[in-house]
Design an enzyme around this catalytic site. Structure first.
Site, PDB file in Angstrom:
ATOM      1  N   GLU A 190       0.920  -1.105  -0.188  1.00 16.88           N
ATOM      2  CA  GLU A 190      -0.033  -0.110   0.158  1.00 16.88           C
ATOM      3  C   GLU A 190       0.816   1.405  -0.131  1.00 16.88           C
ATOM      4  O   GLU A 190       2.162   1.219   0.202  1.00 16.88           O
ATOM      5  CB  GLU A 190      -1.091   0.088   1.160  1.00 16.88           C
ATOM      6  CG  GLU A 190      -1.937  -1.056   0.899  1.00 16.88           C
ATOM      7  CD  GLU A 190      -2.821  -0.933   2.334  1.00 16.88           C
ATOM      8  OE1 GLU A 190      -3.791  -1.613   2.174  1.00 16.88           O
ATOM      9  OE2 GLU A 190      -2.809  -0.317   3.343  1.00 16.88           O
TER      10      GLU A 190
ATOM     11  N   HIS B  13      -8.907  10.018   3.242  1.00 13.02           N
ATOM     12  CA  HIS B  13      -8.668   8.925   2.520  1.00 13.02           C
ATOM     13  C   HIS B  13      -8.792   9.347   0.945  1.00 13.02           C
ATOM     14  O   HIS B  13      -9.972  10.117   0.598  1.00 13.02           O
ATOM     15  CB  HIS B  13      -9.568   7.680   2.884  1.00 13.02           C
ATOM     16  CG  HIS B  13      -8.982   6.524   2.025  1.00 13.02           C
ATOM     17  ND1 HIS B  13      -9.034   6.193   0.750  1.00 13.02           N
ATOM     18  CD2 HIS B  13      -8.423   5.158   2.636  1.00 13.02           C
ATOM     19  CE1 HIS B  13      -8.404   4.908   0.507  1.00 13.02           C
ATOM     20  NE2 HIS B  13      -8.306   4.515   1.865  1.00 13.02           N
TER      21      HIS B  13
ATOM     22  N   HIS C  90     -10.990  10.282   6.848  1.00 15.72           N
ATOM     23  CA  HIS C  90     -11.050   8.944   7.156  1.00 15.72           C
ATOM     24  C   HIS C  90     -10.379   8.670   8.616  1.00 15.72           C
ATOM     25  O   HIS C  90     -10.834   7.333   9.317  1.00 15.72           O
ATOM     26  CB  HIS C  90      -9.998   8.409   6.291  1.00 15.72           C
ATOM     27  CG  HIS C  90      -9.867   7.020   6.118  1.00 15.72           C
ATOM     28  ND1 HIS C  90     -10.823   5.939   6.169  1.00 15.72           N
ATOM     29  CD2 HIS C  90      -8.638   5.964   6.315  1.00 15.72           C
ATOM     30  CE1 HIS C  90     -10.235   4.895   6.220  1.00 15.72           C
ATOM     31  NE2 HIS C  90      -8.865   4.793   6.301  1.00 15.72           N
TER      32      HIS C  90
ATOM     33  N   ARG D  79      -0.623   9.279   8.911  1.00 14.23           N
ATOM     34  CA  ARG D  79      -0.879   8.092   9.092  1.00 14.23           C
ATOM     35  C   ARG D  79      -0.154   7.174   7.839  1.00 14.23           C
ATOM     36  O   ARG D  79      -1.063   7.375   6.829  1.00 14.23           O
ATOM     37  CB  ARG D  79      -1.918   7.453   9.777  1.00 14.23           C
ATOM     38  CG  ARG D  79      -2.043   5.782   9.891  1.00 14.23           C
ATOM     39  CD  ARG D  79      -3.238   5.431  10.424  1.00 14.23           C
ATOM     40  NE  ARG D  79      -4.239   5.565   9.554  1.00 14.23           N
ATOM     41  CZ  ARG D  79      -4.892   4.779   8.521  1.00 14.23           C
ATOM     42  NH1 ARG D  79      -4.185   3.532   8.708  1.00 14.23           N
ATOM     43  NH2 ARG D  79      -5.875   4.981   8.040  1.00 14.23           N
TER      44      ARG D  79
ATOM     45  N   ARG E 232      -0.932   9.322   1.650  1.00 20.73           N
ATOM     46  CA  ARG E 232      -2.329   9.502   1.226  1.00 20.73           C
ATOM     47  C   ARG E 232      -2.767  11.196   1.268  1.00 20.73           C
ATOM     48  O   ARG E 232      -3.322  11.499   0.795  1.00 20.73           O
ATOM     49  CB  ARG E 232      -3.226   8.920   2.620  1.00 20.73           C
ATOM     50  CG  ARG E 232      -3.302   7.529   2.474  1.00 20.73           C
ATOM     51  CD  ARG E 232      -4.049   6.983   3.345  1.00 20.73           C
ATOM     52  NE  ARG E 232      -4.518   5.492   3.407  1.00 20.73           N
ATOM     53  CZ  ARG E 232      -5.098   4.735   4.125  1.00 20.73           C
ATOM     54  NH1 ARG E 232      -5.550   5.118   5.347  1.00 20.73           N
ATOM     55  NH2 ARG E 232      -5.218   3.445   3.977  1.00 20.73           N
TER      56      ARG E 232
END
Length: 526
Positions: free
Chosen positions: A117, A233, A340, A375, A279
Site C-alpha cells: 500500500e 482517504h 478517514h 498515518r 495519502r
C-alpha cells in the site's frame, strides 16, 4: 434512578483496541465493555486494507520504521514507531491464534499473502481479502462473547468520566434502551472509542466516529496532541447510494491507476511514486484536480487485471460496485477524498496511560506518536492491538494493589426537562460538519480557520446551554463531543504556522526546519 455497576476494568468501545485489551487481561478480571450500538459497529469492522507487519525475509524492522517516519512528515516519535513495529510479528501470530483467517499464498507452507500500500517500500500488508477489519472484528468479538469474565453492554453511550481524588473512577453512561443514565465504576478505565471523522461532512467512517473518548478525556483534564492532522482517504466511492463506502488502498497497491474524467493519468505530476504516494499527497492531488476542472470526482481503474484476480483479491469492493451498476472488471470507479482517520488524540505513553491515573486511551482515540503528520496505510489496526496488549500488561501488574473506586453519586436530572426543540440539534450537527469541511478541510488558510473558530465557539455556547436545560440524548451527546473536538482541531491548526503532512495551509506552504508536536492543555488557550 441510576443503576450502579462495579467492575475491575471498564472499556469504553468495542473495536480492535478495546477487544485486544479485554482478551489479554487475566480471565479472573471482571470486565465491562460499553458499546455505543451493537458489538460490531465501529470502524474496525469496515477496515478493508490490512495490518502492516514485518514478515517477509526481504523486509526488516528498520525498513518499516523508515517508511513510517517518511510518511509521517518527520513528526513521528521514533521510539513509538520502533515499539509498534517490533511487536508487529507477535501481533499477527496472536491474531492467527485467535482464529483470524488471513489470505494465504498457494505454496506448500500456505504462507500469509502480503500486499503493498501507499508509503510502503515492501509488501508487508497482511489481509483477509479486502475485508480485514471484518475478519478481525468478528473473530475477536466471538472470543469476547465466549469469555465468562467479559460483560458486554450494548446500546450504551458514555457521557462523562468520573474523577475523584485525582484519579479516574468510572463513567456516566446513557442506556439507550431505558433513556436513564447509569453509573459504571472500575479500578481502571480505558477509552477505545475511535476517532472523530464525523466532524466532517464527507467521511468514510461509520456514524459513531464522533470523538467521544477524546472529548471526555479533554473535559476530565487530559492533554491532547496533533489534532490538526486529519487524514482524508483519497478514494471513497462517489455515488449517491454509496454512503461512506471506502475503496481500499490495496487496489492502488495492486496496480490501480487514478484517472481524470478524460481518462488521463495525473499522479505522476505530483509525486514520483504516483498512485502509491502517501495519502496526504494523493488526496491533495485529487482535490486540486477536482477544483481545477470543476469535476465531482476522479476515477480509479483496475480493469486491466483479470476478473479472477479481482474477484479473489477484492470481492467486497467488486460486489458493492456491481450493486451500483459499476463493473470494476470493465469500468473505472468514481472516487473522491473523504475524512478517514484522526492522527492526533489523547496523549499516552507506551502503556496507553493518560495524564489521569487509572485512565487509559488506546487505538484511534490516543496519540502515541506513531503516525506523526500522516498515518501510513495499515499501521492503525497494528497500533490498536500493540497498545491494547501493552495496556493489558500494565493493568495486570496493578490490579491486585489498586484501590476500589469511591461510591459515585447518581446522575442528576432534577433540573432538566424533555426537549421539544430537537430540530436545534440536527441543525447544529449539519452546520458544524459543513463549516469543518469548507474551512478546515484538505487545504486551509488562516482566514478560513478563524471563521471556523468563531462558529465553533458560538455553536458550543448554544450546545452547552441546551445540554444544561434538557435531558441528554444520543444525538445531543455526540453533537457536544463533536463540537469539542472540532474546536480542538481548529485551535491546533491555527497554532501550526507551516505545512506538514496532512496539515496544508496556503498561508504557510513550507515546512519549518524543526518538527514539533502541537500540544493543547485543558484550561489553557494556545
Amino acid at each position: 434512578m441510576s443503576k450502579h455497576f462495579q467492575h475491575d476494568v471498564l472499556i469504553i468501545g468495542s473495536g480492535a483496541a478495546g477487544l485486544s485489551l479485554a482478551l489479554e487481561l487475566p480471565s479472573t478480571t471482571k470486565i465491562a465493555m460499553i458499546c455505543k450500538g451493537d458489538l460490531i459497529e465501529g470502524s474496525t469492522y469496515w477496515a478493508q486494507g490490512g495490518i502492516a507487519a514485518v514478515l517477509d525475509k526481504d523486509d526488516s524492522v528498520e525498513s518499516h520504521l523508515e517508511d513510517t517516519l517518511n510518511s509521517g512528515g518527520n513528526l513521528c516519535h521514533a521510539d513509538a514507531v520502533r515499539f509498534t513495529v517490533e511487536n508487529s510479528r507477535d501481533t499477527i501470530d496472536w491474531l492467527v491464534d485467535q482464529g483470524v483467517e488471513f489470505s494465504r499464498n498457494t505454496d506448500e507452507q500456505q504462507s500469509l499473502h502480503l500486499t503493498k500500500e501507499g508509503g510502503h517500500s515492501q509488501r508487508r500488508i497482511v489481509h483477509a481479502a479486502d475485508a480485514t477489519g471484518r475478519a478481525v472484528s468478528e473473530t475477536l468479538t466471538q472470543r469476547a462473547l465466549e469469555a465468562d469474565n467479559i460483560h458486554i453492554f450494548s446500546q450504551r453511550l458514555a457521557i462523562n468520566l468520573i474523577t475523584e481524588e485525582g484519579r479516574c473512577q468510572g463513567a456516566y453512561v446513557l442506556n439507550g434502551d431505558s433513556d436513564h443514565v447509569d453509573v459504571f465504576q472500575a479500578k481502571f478505565i480505558a477509552l477505545a472509542t475511535g476517532g472523530a471523522s464525523k466532524a466532517y461532512l464527507y467521511t468514510s467512517n461509520p456514524d459513531g466516529a464522533s470523538g467521544d473518548g477524546i472529548a471526555m478525556a479533554w473535559r476530565a483534564g487530559c492533554r491532547v496532541a496533533n489534532m490538526e492532522f486529519n487524514q482524508f482517504h483519497p478514494t471513497c466511492l462517489y455515488h449517491p447510494q454509496a454512503k461512506s463506502f471506502l475503496i481500499t488502498e490495496a487496489i492502488r497497491g495492486e496496480g490501480g491507476k487514478l484517472l481524470l474524467p478524460n481518462g488521463e493519468r495525473f499522479m505522476d505530476r505530483y509525486d514520483k511514486r504516483g498512485e502509491l504516494a502517501p495519502r496526504d499527497i494523493v488526496a491533495r492531488a485529487i482535490d486540486h484536480e477536482m477544483k481545477r476542472l470543476g469535476s465531482d470526482c476522479v476515477y480509479l481503474d483496475i480493469s486491466h487485471k483479470s476478473p479472477d484476480f479481482l474477484l479473489h483479491h477484492f470481492p467486497t469492493v467488486k460486489a458493492r460496485c456491481l450493486e451500483l451498476g459499476i463493473d470494476i472488471t470493465r469500468d473505472p470507479i468514481p472516487v473522491v477524498p473523504a475524512a478517514h482517520y484522526t492522527c492526533g488524540g489523547v496523549m499516552v505513553d507506551t502503556n496507553g496511560c493518560t495524564d489521569i491515573p487509572n485512565l487509559y486511551a488506546i487505538g484511534e482515540t490516543s496519540f502515541t506518536g506513531l503516525h506523526g503528520a500522516n498515518r501510513m496505510a495499515s499501521n492503525s489496526l497494528l497500533e490498536c492491538m500493540v497498545y491494547g496488549h501493552s495496556a493489558a500488561r500494565d493493568i495486570t501488574t496493578k490490579l491486585t494493589s489498586a484501590a476500589a473506586p469511591l461510591a459515585a453519586a447518581d446522575w442528576d436530572e432534577s433540573q432538566v426537562t424533555d426537549s421539544d426543540e430537537d430540530v436545534v440539534i440536527s441543525h447544529n450537527w449539519d452546520e458544524l460538519r459543513r463549516f469543518m469541511w469548507d474551512y478546515v478541510g484538505i487545504v486551509r488558510t488562516d482566514k478560513r480557520l478563524q471563521r471556523a473558530l468563531r462558529r465553533a465557539e458560538l455553536l458550543q455556547q448554544e450546545i452547552n446551554d441546551y445540554y444544561s436545560n434538557y435531558k441528554v440524548s444520543n444525538d445531543l451527546i455526540e453533537l457536544r463531543n463533536l463540537a469539542t473536538v472540532a474546536e480542538l482541531i481548529i485551535r491546533s491548526a491555527i497554532t501550526r504556522k507551516e505545512s506538514r503532512g496532512l496539515h496544508y495551509t496556503l498561508d504557510y506552504p513550507n515546512a519549518l526546519p524543526e518538527a514539533l508536536d502541537t500540544i493543547l492543555t485543558p484550561n489553557a488557550r494556545n
